[in-house]
Design an enzyme around this catalytic site. Structure first.
Site, mmCIF file in Angstrom:
data_model
loop_
_atom_site.group_PDB
_atom_site.id
_atom_site.type_symbol
_atom_site.label_atom_id
_atom_site.label_comp_id
_atom_site.label_asym_id
_atom_site.label_seq_id
_atom_site.Cartn_x
_atom_site.Cartn_y
_atom_site.Cartn_z
ATOM 1 C CD GLU A 198 -14.958 -12.773 5.057
ATOM 2 O OE1 GLU A 198 -14.415 -12.109 4.165
ATOM 3 O OE2 GLU A 198 -14.785 -12.542 6.289
ATOM 4 N NE ARG B 8 -16.953 -3.201 4.222
ATOM 5 C CZ ARG B 8 -17.015 -4.496 4.485
ATOM 6 N NH1 ARG B 8 -18.057 -5.005 5.107
ATOM 7 N NH2 ARG B 8 -16.023 -5.298 4.115
ATOM 8 C CE1 TYR C 107 -22.708 7.602 2.436
ATOM 9 C CE2 TYR C 107 -21.065 9.252 2.952
ATOM 10 C CZ TYR C 107 -21.426 7.928 2.805
ATOM 11 O OH TYR C 107 -20.493 6.944 3.025
ATOM 12 C CG ASP D 85 -8.841 -1.277 2.979
ATOM 13 O OD1 ASP D 85 -8.839 -0.513 1.995
ATOM 14 O OD2 ASP D 85 -9.588 -1.116 3.964
#
Ligand SMILES: Cc1cc2nc3c(=O)[nH]c(=O)nc-3n(C[C@H](O)[C@H](O)[C@H](O)COP(=O)(O)OP(=O)(O)OC[C@H]3O[C@@H](n4cnc5c(N)ncnc54)[C@H](O)[C@@H]3O)c2cc1C
Length: 400
Positions: free
Chosen positions: A34, A108, A220, A299
């Site tokens: 990462e 997220r 939301y 993605d």
């Protein structure tokens, strides 16, 4: 000669971390690279419909997510033209009973940290933060995957490489340089606000979808209901990559100006004090999914418009299907691993394309104006809540 049982995954986003857990469950040793030094709290809400939550439940994440995810009881479909709700489509128990898994909305960062905690507890997964994937080369015993941490270049030997490095994927760039993300001409503006800043009717456990001329708005609850995630989508020409550029609130308020937008929608927008904007890019349909022992996921291969609320869901589904196709036996030689990865792409491409198309179509429907908006609103009312929910069966009912 037997290949190593190591798989390298580039990218510790939602797709990469889910794939790490699913592949480790199949007996692989996983190295996740990462590039970010820390998994920071960037981004905002994600919707996880039953097709995606089912995978996370099966990976044992329910307890880690329970306190952070919210189960919305319904989606309120609102029309700016009529100034209020057209239809309330049941989610919560209704969606779970129908699809056999929960519907969650979650920040997220909360989902990413639940996944990262599970990864940290797994003895066969090594998450390397601050490690940027740079290069890959074939090797007699598989692949040599090169990554950089600061000025230091290191490499890992692996039987396969999975590019889960997002819309601007370096792995895809190396495999298929001709595939380039395309700007959609739309910008998503997002903000969060404390639930106690709004009147009670706005903070119910519901997803609100406001459709209106040339723009729409989704809101939301997240963070166990303490915050409301607000996303406004409007056309624009600003098209720089990234998730965190701050935006001028006046621009949003202008796109949602009266009399086309009612005070109820505007009130919510006006309560957000800090907006971040992100330009919506997509990877064109038909990007290849793999080449030899290297495959793409999430993605990196199918970044899509967020209007079917399935970007994270499709990445999670990809991870489950990928793990189903890779076994330690398949990893015994390069030919079988390439065949398994090819099969994974074949299994995924038709469904993902259909979701990409649905997302584009929904965006057009949300932004209709004039007589077409009247026709849309009448159709939604005529369909009614149960038929609207049944129209989601092909997405929510998916099983790995
Ligand atoms: C910071 C951020 C914020 C987001 N916020 C939202 C949001 O608010 N709402 C929403 O609906 N969607 C958001 N998304 C997108 C959403 O998370 C994805 O559409 C979806 O989850 C699919 O995830 P993915 O794992 O395929 O890709 P991503 O979530 O994009 O993850 C890709 C990961 O790969 C890493 N990476 C990239 N290049 C390299 C490299 N060369 N080497 C190593 N690592 C690399 C990135 O740092 C990232 O962590 C966000 C994505 C990111 C990265």
């Amino acid at each position: 000669m037997a290949l190593p049982r190591t798989i390298v995954i580039a990218g510790a986003g939602i797709g990469g971390l889910t794939a790490a857990l699913a592949l480790a469950q199949r007996g692989f040793r996983i190295v996740v690279l990462e590039k970010a030094e820390r998994l920071e709290e960037v981004g905002a809400g994600l919707q996880l419909s039953p097709n995606a939550s089912r995978v996370l439940v099966e990976l044992g994440l329910t307890e880690r997510l329970k306190l952070r995810a919210v189960v919305p009881e319904a989606v309120s479909i609102m029309s700016a033209r009529v100034g209020g709700e057209l239809l309330r489509m049941p989610l919560g128990e209704a969606a779970s009973a129908r699809a056999g898994a929960p519907y969650w909305v979650v920040h997220r960062a909360d989902l990413q940290s639940a996944l990262a905690d599970a990864v940290a507890d797994h003895p066969d997964i090594d998450l390397k933060l601050g490690a940027t994937f740079e290069d890959v080369a074939p090797h007699a015993k598989g692949l040599t995957v090169v990554h950089r941490s600061g000025t230091i270049r290191r490499s890992d030997l692996a039987s396969a490489l999975i590019g889960a490095d997002g819309v601007w994927s370096t792995v895809r760039q190396q495999l298929f340089p001709e595939v380039q993300p395309r700007f959609s001409g739309l910008i998503a503006w997002r903000g969060t606000l404390d639930a106690n800043q709004l009147p009670r009717e706005y903070t119910a456990r519901r997803v609100q979808l406001w459709m209106g001329p040339n723009a729409h708005l989704v809101a939301y609850p997240i963070a166990g209901g303490r915050q409301i995630n607000v996303v406004a989508v409007l056309p624009g020409s600003w098209n720089r990559p990234g998730w965190s550029t701050s935006g001028d609130p006046a621009e949003v308020m202008e796109a949602f100006a009266p009399p086309r937008w009612p005070p109820t929608a505007r009130m919510m927008l006006a309560t957000v004090d800090s907006w971040r904007k992100w330009a919506l890019f997509g990877v064109p349909d038909g990007c290849p999914w793999s080449k030899g022992p290297i495959a793409l996921l999430g993605d990196a291969v199918h970044a899509m418009l967020p209007f079917a609320a399935q970007g994270a869901g499709m990445a999670i589904e990809d991870a489950a299907v990928l793990a189903q196709h890779l076994s330690l036996e398949a990893a015994e030689d390069a030919g079988s691993i390439a065949a398994a990865l090819k099969q994974y792409g074949l299994m995924r491409q038709a469904r993902v394309r259909k979701v990409q198309r649905t997302a584009r179509q929904q965006g057009r429907i949300y932004h209709l104006a004039g007589p077409l908006a009247i026709a849309r609103d009448l159709t939604i009312r005529a369909l009614g809540p149960q038929r609207m929910l049944a129209r989601q069966d092909w997405i929510y009912g998916w099983r790995p």
